[in-house]
Enzyme design. Sequence first.
Site, PDB file in Angstrom:
ATOM      1  N   ASP A 109      18.391  29.852 -22.883  1.00  0.00           N
ATOM      2  CA  ASP A 109      19.735  29.018 -22.848  1.00  0.00           C
ATOM      3  C   ASP A 109      19.755  27.843 -23.863  1.00  0.00           C
ATOM      4  O   ASP A 109      20.720  27.143 -23.699  1.00  0.00           O
ATOM      5  CB  ASP A 109      20.068  28.700 -21.546  1.00  0.00           C
ATOM      6  CG  ASP A 109      20.235  29.973 -20.641  1.00  0.00           C
ATOM      7  OD1 ASP A 109      21.095  30.804 -21.215  1.00  0.00           O
ATOM      8  OD2 ASP A 109      20.042  29.927 -19.472  1.00  0.00           O
ATOM      9  N   ASP A 174      25.119  37.824 -22.552  1.00  0.00           N
ATOM     10  CA  ASP A 174      25.329  36.118 -22.580  1.00  0.00           C
ATOM     11  C   ASP A 174      24.385  35.736 -23.814  1.00  0.00           C
ATOM     12  O   ASP A 174      24.820  34.606 -24.421  1.00  0.00           O
ATOM     13  CB  ASP A 174      24.956  35.471 -21.424  1.00  0.00           C
ATOM     14  CG  ASP A 174      25.247  36.201 -20.145  1.00  0.00           C
ATOM     15  OD1 ASP A 174      25.161  37.173 -20.165  1.00  0.00           O
ATOM     16  OD2 ASP A 174      25.536  35.521 -19.233  1.00  0.00           O
TER      17      ASP A 174
HETATM   18  N1  GLY Z   1      24.413  33.265 -18.019  1.00  0.00           N
HETATM   19  C1  GLY Z   1      25.499  32.663 -18.299  1.00  0.00           C
HETATM   20  C2  GLY Z   1      26.747  33.038 -17.461  1.00  0.00           C
HETATM   21  O1  GLY Z   1      26.593  33.174 -16.311  1.00  0.00           O
HETATM   22  O2  GLY Z   1      27.676  33.422 -17.805  1.00  0.00           O
END
Ligand code: GLY
Length: 388
Positions: A109, A174
């Site tokens: 992230d 993501d």
């Molecule tokens: N991992 C990022 C989200 O929950 O969208």
Amino acid sequence: MKTLNSTLILLALTLFISCSSKNESELDKAAQQFTLLVKDADAANKIPRTVTAEGEIHWTNPRFDWTEGFFPGSCWYLYEATNDEKWKKAAEKFQSLFEKHKYKTTNHDLGFVFNCSYGNGYRLTNNKDFKNVMTTAADFLSTRFNSNVGCIKSWDVTSGWQAERGWKFPVIIDNMMNLELLFEASKLTGNDKYKNIAIAHANTTLKNHFRDDNSSFHVIDYDPETGEVRNKHTAQGFAHTSAWARGQAWGLYGYTVCYRYTKDEKYLEQAEKIAKFITEYKGTPEDGIPYWDYNAPNIPNEPRDVSAAAITASALIELDSFSNNNYQPAIDKIMISLASDKYTAEVGENNHFILKHSVGSIPHGNEIDVPLNYADYYYLEALVRLKK
Ligand code: GLY
């Protein structure tokens, strides 16, 4: 004829002025609400993420939180919209709380965290220290790239709920959102190594994450030795085969960004295909705000996900500038809905977050029908993009 032309020009001008002043009033309301939220955050010296079941602000985890970049990022957007130094000061203060996380190697992230905060800060101020933070974060993010797979690993599988799924090398849709930091790092340093990782990741994801109807799986699990696909799963969606709403929005945004940096037509085509899935989906309510999963089992009695709508709107605004398709009606529909009382809180309410009714993760029982800092971030980004 002359009279007709003048009338048309006058009409266009009136429409333009009314749209921009509407946009200004939404930004103004957001700034009033965020003035209060910054005051709360200043007092706690913490970063707001959402609201707890008890109605208190839930702060980001100081050890690391994938959402920590969004609050300072929102302050940067308010700085961009207003030129008021107080937002710059707030953004700098809150991003400094997690600067040391640039050395993290334990999840993917860093792109979200550092591009939304320091990335916007560098774009607006040219501060060289911010650039150094971004390139360091890009270096540490790059350590998660596996050339057998051709992807950055999203989650480690040695602990937590991820350890219980039998995955070896999970890559989530993501993760497309972490590529912007890598593209930026190559632009800032002149070194293509970051960009090459981003391109490999985007190509592998293009090959394995999408279904025939252009929706995407959430999690693709790879064999790290051979690069073979082991599983096509979900983590935050209703089912492995369903279309988790925020995941579709991340894919749309991610491929639009890939096209911005590479001008490779296949990324534009992919973004257009995802946009088609989202904007033409028959089960989405008339106001354009999707349910948390397009295939959620109890529609219409399912929570909406405002965060998915805000990310989609912001991505469509950029895609509209590249594509021959016209996304303006879809953008208008979402933005008008988001600005309505149904989704925008009154100033002073909603624990001082801007938007209501988002969903973090229903399968985990987390953050259901709550405000979320990333819904506010992408809404502000969309408002600033429209203002431009
Ligand atoms: N991992 C990022 C989200 O929950 O969208």
